[in-house]
Design an enzyme around this catalytic site. Structure first.
Site, PDB file in Angstrom:
ATOM      1  N   ASP A 200      39.128  24.973  77.929  1.00 23.44           N
ATOM      2  CA  ASP A 200      39.620  25.420  79.230  1.00 23.44           C
ATOM      3  C   ASP A 200      38.685  24.995  80.348  1.00 23.44           C
ATOM      4  O   ASP A 200      37.607  25.548  80.507  1.00 23.44           O
ATOM      5  CB  ASP A 200      39.752  26.947  79.208  1.00 23.44           C
ATOM      6  CG  ASP A 200      40.391  27.506  80.471  1.00 23.44           C
ATOM      7  OD1 ASP A 200      40.738  26.721  81.363  1.00 23.44           O
ATOM      8  OD2 ASP A 200      40.520  28.735  80.549  1.00 23.44           O
TER       9      ASP A 200
ATOM     10  N   HIS B 278      50.411  21.893  82.534  1.00 23.08           N
ATOM     11  CA  HIS B 278      49.408  22.555  83.373  1.00 23.08           C
ATOM     12  C   HIS B 278      48.345  21.568  83.864  1.00 23.08           C
ATOM     13  O   HIS B 278      47.959  21.593  85.036  1.00 23.08           O
ATOM     14  CB  HIS B 278      48.756  23.688  82.569  1.00 23.08           C
ATOM     15  CG  HIS B 278      47.785  24.509  83.337  1.00 23.08           C
ATOM     16  ND1 HIS B 278      48.169  25.449  84.267  1.00 23.08           N
ATOM     17  CD2 HIS B 278      46.421  24.553  83.312  1.00 23.08           C
ATOM     18  CE1 HIS B 278      47.097  26.034  84.785  1.00 23.08           C
ATOM     19  NE2 HIS B 278      46.024  25.500  84.221  1.00 23.08           N
TER      20      HIS B 278
END
Length: 432
Positions: free
Chosen positions: A246, A340
């Site tokens: 992430d 994303h």
């Protein structure tokens, strides 16, 4: 959860104003009041992971052992910028907002920030609190403790300083994905605490809450965590609770435009925010039961990156540039339009960039067994209207990940520059 790396994966050296030191060993009994040196462990590079990841079994009384490098890592309180912004991610974190008490104003706020700054300086140096220390962190070193202070929009009316409120602190716009709990959002004052030891972090939280006294009360508080330093065989970008690497495109302090994007310039407006930054704080719940029903391939299509390595679906390694135009044998885009990682790219958002520095959270389970878990999203930028807002608006219009997350709380805080020696945080605002 923008496609940018966490500071621990990218920061080889701590920037000026957030120097980290390891005090040399001097023998004696382990104590926060007399910090011992390192155990001679070289550890990993600071800014990626700490050294040894724990303590050995208790030694004999006549053979007191020095602290490991994890315990001795020290972040400086005074500096150009406040600590906890470009400092490497710590294993434990607490976010807490306070509201000034009824009748408390500018004078009480100044006294509180003075107390808090004194306490933060002491605890970050590995010392006990000046008064009524609880001994919770006795025997531990500083453990990379950082304490960061900010002001919410409502603070300025409460203290009669409306004319000093930055335009950048205007309330964030409403987003269609928001399901915000107002009782866990915003606040007059905000404190971010991070440390590589859970007891050290809690000790700081409890001490600052006691320091608030009658001047302020807790509005909300959230607890988070990250991977412990040294838990991986090599430095790497953190994973979130979805199992994804992430944050692969975080701005790096070594980049020429980093300060321009993340910090208010020294000649910025208002003057008291010189070298400061703006923090957007969001409690983002991950709908893990739904997410974990997807195949790995489906999860990767939602994110736009390989789950195992963080590499773009178009090939290469984690840091390889994503080829947004690449198609498969059937003519379909390899990275879907609503992935994303595609949507959050700065070059897809007019260059908008922010420094993400989050913590994961897990607050138990609902009555039906659904985990209350996700990300305490914290991002830093020189201006949220040029950082967080345009990216979130783009995500709001069609991010594939939005099906699997829910924004449950939100806050925006002005975080002034670091305090110089002899100053407290916010002094230029409260005494200017």
């Amino acid at each position: 959860m923008a496609d940018q790396p966490t500071p621990e994966a990218t920061t080889e050296k701590t920037p000026p104003g957030e120097a980290v030191s390891q005090k040399p060993s001097s023998g004696g009994v382990i104590s926060r009041r007399r910090l011992l040196g390192t155990a001679g462990a070289t550890g990993l590079a600071l800014g990626a992971a700490g050294g040894a990841a724990g303590y050995a079994a208790a030694p004999a009384a006549d053979k007191a052992a020095p602290l490991t490098s994890l315990g001795t890592d020290t972040v400086m309180f005074h500096g150009k910028h406040q600590p906890g912004i470009t400092t490497a991610l710590q294993a434990r974190g607490h976010l807490v907002a306070f509201d000034l008490a009824a009748g408390a104003g500018r004078k009480e706020a100044a006294a509180l920030l003075r107390r808090w700054s004194t306490t933060a300086q002491r605890l970050m140096a590995g010392e006990a609190a000046a008064q009524d220390d609880t001994d919770v962190a006795r025997d531990a070193g500083p453990s990379s403790l950082t304490v960061t202070f900010g002001f919410g929009n409502s603070f300025f009316a409460r203290t009669g300083l409306e004319k000093q409120r930055p335009v950048a602190l205007d309330p964030l716009p409403d987003f269609s994905s928001d399901h915000l709990d107002k009782t866990r959002s915003n606040g007059d004052l905000w404190v971010q605490i991070g440390a590589d030891d859970a007891l050290v972090a809690f000790h700081a939280l409890r001490t600052l809450q006691k320091d608030a006294g009658s001047a302020a009360r807790v509005r909300w508080q959230m607890n988070g965590f990250n991977r412990s330093p040294g838990a991986t065989t090599q430095p790497m970008t953190a994973r979130n609770l979805m199992g994804q690497i992430d944050g692969t495109r975080n701005p790096k302090p070594s980049e020429s435009d980093f300060d321009r994007r993340i910090f208010v310039p020294a000649a910025g407006d208002p003057a008291w925010m010189a070298n400061g930054s703006y923090a957007v704080v969001r409690r983002i719940r991950m709908l893990l039961d739904d997410w974990e029903k997807l195949s790995v391939k489906a999860q990767e299509d939602v994110v736009g990156r390989k789950k195992s390595t963080g590499a773009p679906l178009t090939g290469g390694a984690e840091t390889t540039a994503m080829n947004l135009d690449k198609t498969d044998a059937d003519g379909n885009l390899v990275v879907p339009l609503n992935a994303h990682a595609r949507i959050t790219r700065p070059d897809q958002n007019g260059g908008a960039a922010m420094l993400r520095r989050p913590f994961s959270f897990h607050d138990g389970f609902d009555t039906d067994g659904v985990p209350d878990a996700g990300l305490l999203f914290v991002c830093w930028q020189a201006d949220p209207l040029r950082g967080f807002v345009p990216v979130q608006r783009k995500l709001d219009r069609g991010d594939a990940l939005s099906t699997f997350i829910r924004h449950e709380a939100s806050g925006l805080f002005a975080v002034p520059g670091g305090a110089a020696e002899g100053e407290y945080v916010g002094q230029r605002l409260l005494e200017g």
